[in-house]
Design an enzyme around this catalytic site. Sequence first.
Site, PDB file in Angstrom:
ATOM      1  CD  GLU A 166      12.452   9.069  10.624  1.00  0.00           C
ATOM      2  OE1 GLU A 166      12.537   7.880  10.970  1.00  0.00           O
ATOM      3  OE2 GLU A 166      12.871   9.492   9.540  1.00  0.00           O
ATOM      4  N   GLY A 167       8.434   7.294  12.611  1.00  0.00           N
ATOM      5  CA  GLY A 167       7.528   6.843  13.659  1.00  0.00           C
ATOM      6  C   GLY A 167       6.403   5.940  13.189  1.00  0.00           C
ATOM      7  NE  ARG A 185      11.185  -2.569  14.160  1.00  0.00           N
ATOM      8  CZ  ARG A 185      11.091  -1.451  13.445  1.00  0.00           C
ATOM      9  NH1 ARG A 185      10.135  -0.596  13.684  1.00  0.00           N
ATOM     10  NH2 ARG A 185      11.957  -1.206  12.477  1.00  0.00           N
ATOM     11  NE  ARG A 200      15.677   0.227  14.761  1.00  0.00           N
ATOM     12  CZ  ARG A 200      14.509   0.732  15.156  1.00  0.00           C
ATOM     13  NH1 ARG A 200      14.249   0.921  16.431  1.00  0.00           N
ATOM     14  NH2 ARG A 200      13.593   1.056  14.271  1.00  0.00           N
ATOM     15  CG  ASN A 231      15.231   4.512  12.500  1.00  0.00           C
ATOM     16  OD1 ASN A 231      14.196   5.056  12.158  1.00  0.00           O
ATOM     17  ND2 ASN A 231      15.469   3.217  12.281  1.00  0.00           N
ATOM     18  CB  SER A 285      12.129   3.131  20.498  1.00  0.00           C
ATOM     19  OG  SER A 285      11.388   2.831  19.357  1.00  0.00           O
ATOM     20  CD  GLU A 341      13.163   4.203   9.285  1.00  0.00           C
ATOM     21  OE1 GLU A 341      13.149   5.397   8.966  1.00  0.00           O
ATOM     22  OE2 GLU A 341      12.527   3.761  10.254  1.00  0.00           O
ATOM     23  CE  LYS A 343      10.204   3.485   2.949  1.00  0.00           C
ATOM     24  NZ  LYS A 343      11.349   2.974   3.706  1.00  0.00           N
ATOM     25  CE  LYS A 386      11.251   6.876   6.104  1.00  0.00           C
ATOM     26  NZ  LYS A 386      11.422   7.234   7.512  1.00  0.00           N
TER      27      LYS A 386
HETATM   28  P1  ADP Z   1       9.252   4.874   9.574  1.00  0.00           P
HETATM   29  O1  ADP Z   1      10.208   6.005   9.640  1.00  0.00           O
HETATM   30  O2  ADP Z   1       7.839   5.292   9.645  1.00  0.00           O
HETATM   31  O3  ADP Z   1       9.619   3.772  10.505  1.00  0.00           O
HETATM   32  P2  ADP Z   1      10.060   3.039   7.452  1.00  0.00           P
HETATM   33  O4  ADP Z   1      10.787   3.443   6.240  1.00  0.00           O
HETATM   34  O5  ADP Z   1      10.833   2.275   8.459  1.00  0.00           O
HETATM   35  O6  ADP Z   1       9.393   4.347   8.070  1.00  0.00           O
HETATM   36  O7  ADP Z   1       8.795   2.192   7.005  1.00  0.00           O
HETATM   37  C1  ADP Z   1       7.896   1.640   7.943  1.00  0.00           C
HETATM   38  C2  ADP Z   1       7.703   0.164   7.683  1.00  0.00           C
HETATM   39  O8  ADP Z   1       7.260  -0.055   6.351  1.00  0.00           O
HETATM   40  C3  ADP Z   1       8.959  -0.670   7.814  1.00  0.00           C
HETATM   41  O9  ADP Z   1       9.184  -1.040   9.157  1.00  0.00           O
HETATM   42  C4  ADP Z   1       8.653  -1.858   6.915  1.00  0.00           C
HETATM   43  O10 ADP Z   1       7.852  -2.807   7.598  1.00  0.00           O
HETATM   44  C5  ADP Z   1       7.833  -1.233   5.806  1.00  0.00           C
HETATM   45  N1  ADP Z   1       8.709  -0.864   4.682  1.00  0.00           N
HETATM   46  C6  ADP Z   1       9.322   0.314   4.492  1.00  0.00           C
HETATM   47  N2  ADP Z   1      10.073   0.314   3.372  1.00  0.00           N
HETATM   48  C7  ADP Z   1       9.938  -0.902   2.829  1.00  0.00           C
HETATM   49  C8  ADP Z   1      10.450  -1.532   1.642  1.00  0.00           C
HETATM   50  N3  ADP Z   1      11.253  -0.885   0.793  1.00  0.00           N
HETATM   51  N4  ADP Z   1      10.086  -2.817   1.400  1.00  0.00           N
HETATM   52  C9  ADP Z   1       9.266  -3.479   2.238  1.00  0.00           C
HETATM   53  N5  ADP Z   1       8.742  -2.939   3.356  1.00  0.00           N
HETATM   54  C10 ADP Z   1       9.063  -1.666   3.669  1.00  0.00           C
HETATM   55 MG    MG Z   2      11.115   2.391  10.501  1.00  0.00          MG
END
Ligand code: ADP
Ligand code: MG
Length: 530
Positions: A417-418, A505, A131, A154, A159, A152, A413, A351
């Site tokens: 994940e998660g 989401r 995803r 996945n 899910s 990101e 970051k 990441k």
């Molecule tokens: P995870 O693997 O924990 O899902 P993500 O990279 O998806 O990590 O980050 C979790 C959440 O943080 C995202 O769903 C988003 O809401 C927010 N987020 C992450 N990166 C960004 C970004 N560059 N700009 C704005 N919001 C972000």
């Molecule tokens: Mg995410």
Amino acid sequence: MSLYPSYPPNLTAEQLSYLITSFTDYSLSHGLIVRPAPTFIPTNPSNSLATPAPVTLWPSPFPRVHFEEARSLQTFCNLLYARVASDQSWLGDLSTSLSLVDDFISKLWAIHTRLKSENGYHHKYSLGLFRSDYMVHTSESEFAPLGIRQVEFNTIASSFGALASKVSELHRYLWRSGAYPPTAEYINDLSLPRNEALERLAEGLAKAHEVYIQDVSPDAKYTLENAASVGPNSSYGIMFVIQDGERNAFDQRWLEYHLTQKYGIRVFRVTFEEIRKYTHHVRPNYELLFVPPHAFDGKKQQVYEISVVYFRAGYGPGDYPGQEEWNTRYFLEESRAIKCPTVLTQLAGSKKVQQVLAEKKNLEKFMGNERGEDGVVERIFDTFAAIYPMDESEAGLKARKLAFEEPHRFVLKPQREGGGNNIYKDKIPEFLRELDEEKWQGYILMELIRPPEVENLVMRNGEMMQGKVVGELGVYGAVIWKDAEDGEPGDIDIMYNEEAGVLLRTKGSNSEEGGVAAGFGCVDSCVLVD
Ligand code: ADP
Ligand code: MG
């Protein structure tokens, strides 16, 4: 100026009450549900209580051009990550340097190196149910959408596909039934896209099942079409690796029901602990056999050969409290079954890989020969936000400076994940100060995307919340591949490559994370805006 029309429409008290009743009953009767948190329902006898999943009352406006663009890139993103996962030396260089500072990555990578040095791999094919998550980016000065930016990518346990399909149907039903008032004329058949994430993800799993059986038993002439007409009487099955006490179990169950009802495939939901108890390999080819304790009538014990191991667990350190769990992961990796994902595919979703691919020369290394395809390299590249390493390279040193001087522009970051692991904005300097400097290189620094705000209402545990929200669009992909014979690293043969539906989401616009399961966000669907 706002990007979207004034939204959602105002309702009278009677209209709102009618809408909420329709919404809740539809969710409950269509399995758009989750197990309640123990903090909400403390006792749940026989696990028999469920609650509607957190969902928006209205679909959220999303620009059609960006929606279409994200979807049309998905098969190329599938290809990109399948190639990365197959390039052991490239992935190895990244993983070994991360291993120095990140114990989880180190243990995952060790599974691969141990397998190579001991018995070798026994699977031929890999399945990715991916995803790619995006937000619409707006400019700083005005609220004009500039395009989508990837949050990101996945590669494990992506899910909410099943629930996302059901939310699309829910919103469509609310429109068709007249629960949405006629004043909301921009909600209609043309603006509500169909979302077949459930069907397409199940199809990906079913295809991998077919590929496996055709490989191990070509004489059986197994196809999904003839299997579906015979029904689930085969001795092959798919294994879902799950977490104990999973609250989002119905999202997974729907995939299972689809596999069993449509394709005649049996599915087994097992935890790492149950895998230790009830599975073994058959040498020399390491077929994975599952001996389900429920399939024993006192005389005859059913045994199933597992075609596909689908991980909805195993993505974070919490799933591996001790060496036993790591041994179990190794045992699964060593088997002939198709893994979704392999350890290498999981590592490809880190990441760090995302950050490295955001350098154009690295993206070109994997996708350069796709250049002729409608400028695909440029189009993928355009979805990348600025991402920096935090190592001692030139770019890394620049990032270290930015992290302290302009932290409000960034999110930091780790390789996790998660949800719930990132460090945002002004918390970054303090976080870094408290961390050993050698460990900084285990993180990436990413520019914050600025999604447009819209107004919506969220229903969570029967309570309504109204406010400004922002959305994150996920596009699913399903891909099956194998390493090309006598090819260069990263050369693969593709057996199946499809875009597989979407997820929107939505979270409160001032909340940093948007995880649904983690309790910050909810599942939504798109109403497309031209
Ligand atoms: P995870 O693997 O924990 O899902 P993500 O990279 O998806 O990590 O980050 C979790 C959440 O943080 C995202 O769903 C988003 O809401 C927010 N987020 C992450 N990166 C960004 C970004 N560059 N700009 C704005 N919001 C972000
Ligand atoms: Mg995410």
